[in-house]
Design a protein around this motif. Structure first.
Motif, PDB file in Angstrom:
ATOM      1  N   PHE A   1     127.986  20.234 -58.550  1.00 14.33           N
ATOM      2  CA  PHE A   1     127.980  18.933 -57.877  1.00 14.33           C
ATOM      3  C   PHE A   1     129.024  18.008 -58.512  1.00 14.33           C
ATOM      4  N   ILE A   2     129.017  17.963 -59.839  1.00 14.05           N
ATOM      5  CA  ILE A   2     129.968  17.074 -60.530  1.00 14.05           C
ATOM      6  C   ILE A   2     131.404  17.472 -60.157  1.00 14.05           C
ATOM      7  N   GLU A   3     131.621  18.791 -60.138  1.00 13.24           N
ATOM      8  CA  GLU A   3     132.953  19.302 -59.771  1.00 13.24           C
ATOM      9  C   GLU A   3     133.329  18.855 -58.346  1.00 13.24           C
TER      10      GLU A   3
ATOM     11  N   THR B   1     133.425  11.107 -53.270  1.00 11.25           N
ATOM     12  CA  THR B   1     132.949  11.053 -51.876  1.00 11.25           C
ATOM     13  C   THR B   1     132.266  12.391 -51.570  1.00 11.25           C
ATOM     14  N   ASP B   2     131.762  12.521 -50.334  1.00  7.58           N
ATOM     15  CA  ASP B   2     131.056  13.761 -49.983  1.00  7.58           C
ATOM     16  C   ASP B   2     131.962  14.791 -49.294  1.00  7.58           C
ATOM     17  N   GLN B   3     133.272  14.690 -49.546  1.00  4.75           N
ATOM     18  CA  GLN B   3     134.245  15.573 -48.887  1.00  4.75           C
ATOM     19  C   GLN B   3     133.890  17.070 -49.022  1.00  4.75           C
ATOM     20  N   PHE B   4     133.392  17.464 -50.200  1.00  7.50           N
ATOM     21  CA  PHE B   4     133.129  18.895 -50.429  1.00  7.50           C
ATOM     22  C   PHE B   4     131.642  19.232 -50.360  1.00  7.50           C
ATOM     23  N   ARG B   5     130.884  18.391 -49.654  1.00 10.79           N
ATOM     24  CA  ARG B   5     129.425  18.575 -49.633  1.00 10.79           C
ATOM     25  C   ARG B   5     129.019  19.892 -48.958  1.00 10.79           C
TER      26      ARG B   5
END
Ligand code: FAD
Length: 503
Positions: A357-359, A367-371
């Motif tokens: 998550f931190i990564e 932001t949630d770009q890689f969610r």
């Protein structure tokens, strides 16, 4: 967006909450995050979960804590593997050690793979994992896995610990890193018009506001499941256990650095050695045995039928949430899911979730770009762990109760697991199968080979034939001698723990 003044609330002060607090405080040091852990003074922690994988060693190193600092505080011991007993009735395979694999093992893994591969093809070669791994020798001799400086190979090991004490210890470390602590019971979460969590409300009517919320509230999943309504995907059709009964017993004078997992009529029991006591638990399925009978079976097993030692009973659900990071909420620990404790993987999952998550959060500039990518990755890990655990039950040769018959004939297993088992049974190289399925990073091929070979998934003895000299190219005596000589470098487990206490 930048990280300045980003407020994080972690809901829950179990092991998951405190691991999260420490990792975030370490990785986001000097980045302007303000982290507060909120814990109810009225809702306790689950208080089990006393065995780890080697990843806990990496966690302690990351947060800057030495073994001498944390282990004596948590009555911790070392763990070089798990000894599985009575999971198989195949002659010669009633017991095997599932090792954590270290660098010295790399010398003998080719021999293990060679022998087990040809034994599956009907050649009479030694294919039991216990002959090949250093961990087995360490357990036999009750050694600690801590290598002296002049032993130039890494040894993989995990730990056993008192989970309540570990939580307290991690709280002190986190507070030292600037994490705030607040004792309060959260009554609910209010959402904004976008569906993000706007604030939490405590039972005292206080409003707690943050930018990012971590749900570590345990099985109840207060935020992720209750407020955000993220569906829970159950694994109950392939993992039948849903209950546990837990006892503490006195510690013996000497104990080896392993967890014992022994199969029972309706599940399995663990024995975890701590410095001051043993933790014991019977994990079973309430569809096959009721709680009273399970406790009686367990007491009889431990020789405690006449004892008034108190038992704790627990219920749990197996599976995972559909997404672990939703809106501005991350679920960590039992709130995100649980795949029963057979391989002690839960804290490993906690670490993996928080680190990834931190990564992802950093890479997306907060932001949630890689969610979506993150959710996919964590769910894949859960499913891989589930399949590996289901494998233990599906390949058991026990048929003594309806519980074991249901497990060993269960067709509701994933296509991925089915394919791995078929590959093994067809005499194929399962390394290729794992690579093809991109599963080699979860449980590597050595783990799968140990699991399948250790349970004796081979042709019956009368079907074996001698084989050529080339087939017999590895000598078991040489391998045993190698491991015996490696083992000369290690202290007794008991002595190493004493050294830690005195340092
Ligand atoms: C039978 C069994 C055996 C296990 N064995 C292992 C093992 O060997 N190895 C392993 O790695 N894992 C094991 N686990 C899993 C392990 O116990 C958990 O992963 C670990 O303890 C983390 O739990 P947690 O922090 O998520 O939840 P919990 O320990 O339940 O903590 C929840 C926290 O949330 C707080 N909370 C809840 N609701 C609120 C609220 N409304 N307001 C404020 N605070 C709230 C509580 O006060 C508590 O502090 C086992 C689990 C079970 C059931």
């Amino acid at each position: 967006m930048n990280s300045q003044n980003t407020k994080v609330i972690i809901l829950g002060g179990g092991t998951a909450g405190w691991i999260t607090a420490n990792l975030m405080a370490t990785h986001w040091r000097d980045k302007g995050f303000e982290i507060t852990l909120v814990e109810s003074p009225d809702i306790g922690i689950i208080g089990v979960g006393e065995g780890s994988t080697p990843s806990l060693k990496g966690f302690m190193e990351t947060i800057g804590v030495s073994e001498a600092e944390w282990m004596p505080h948590c009555n911790a011991t070392y763990k070089v593997g798990i000894t599985f007993k009575d999971w198989s009735i195949k002659p010669g395979f009633s017991e095997y050690v599932h090792p954590f694999v270290g660098q010295p093992d790399q010398f003998n893994i080719p021999a293990f793979f060679h022998n087990s591969f040809l034994r599956r093809k009907g050649i009479d070669l030694e294919g039991h994992p216990d002959h090949f791994f250093l961990a087995t020798e360490m357990i036999r001799q009750k050694l600690s896995p801590v290598a002296p400086e002049n032993f130039p190979f890494d040894i993989a090991y995990g730990y056993h610990f008192d989970s309540g004490l570990l939580g307290q210890f991690l709280r002190r470390v986190a507070e030292g890193k600037g994490v705030n602590y607040k004792a309060a019971t959260v009554a609910g979460a209010m959402l904004d018009t976008q569906g993000n969590i706007d604030h939490l409300k405590t039972t005292d009517g206080e409003v707690l506001k943050a930018d990012l919320y971590v749900d570590s509230s345990g099985f109840r999943g207060s935020l992720i499941q209750q407020s955000l309504n993220v569906p829970f995907i159950s694994s109950a059709e392939s993992l039948f256990n849903d209950s546990a009964v837990v006892f503490a017993t006195d510690q013996e004078k000497d104990y080896a650095a392993h967890t014992i997992s022994a199969a029972m009529k309706y599940g399995w029991v663990w024995k975890i050695p701590l410095t001051h006591r043993n933790g014991n638990g019977y994990v079973y399925s309430s569809n096959f045995i009721d709680d009273d009978k399970a406790e009686t079976e367990f007491r009889a097993y431990l020789g405690l039928l006449d004892s008034d030692v108190e038992a704790r009973r627990l219920k749990f659900k197996v599976g995972r949430v559909a997404q672990h990071w939703v809106k501005n909420c991350l679920a960590v620990g039992l709130s995100q899911g649980f795949i029963e404790p057979l391989e002690a993987t839960a804290l490993d999952m906690v670490q993996e979730t928080v680190v990834r998550f931190i990564e992802a959060y950093n890479n997306g500039h907060y932001t949630d770009q890689f969610r979506d990518d993150f959710n996919h990755r964590i769910s894949a890990r859960f499913d891989a762990v589930r399949d590996y655990i289901v494998g233990h039950y599906r390949i058991s040769s026990r048929t003594d109760t309806d519980y074991w018959i249901a497990n060993t004939t269960n067709e509701k297993i994933s296509p991925s697991l089915r394919s791995i088992l078929m590959s093994w049974m067809a005499g194929k190289n399962i390394t290729d199968e794992l690579l093809e399925q991109k599963l080699d990073t979860y449980f590597p091929d050595t783990s799968w080979n140990c699991l399948l070979a250790g349970k004796g998934l081979y042709p019956n003895r009368e079907q074996l034939r001698p084989g050529s000299d080339l087939a017999h190219k590895y000598k078991i005596e040489d391998i045993r001698e190698f491991n015996r000589r490696c083992a000369l470098n290690f202290k007794l487990h008991r002595d190493q723990l004493l050294t830690l206490q005195q340092s």
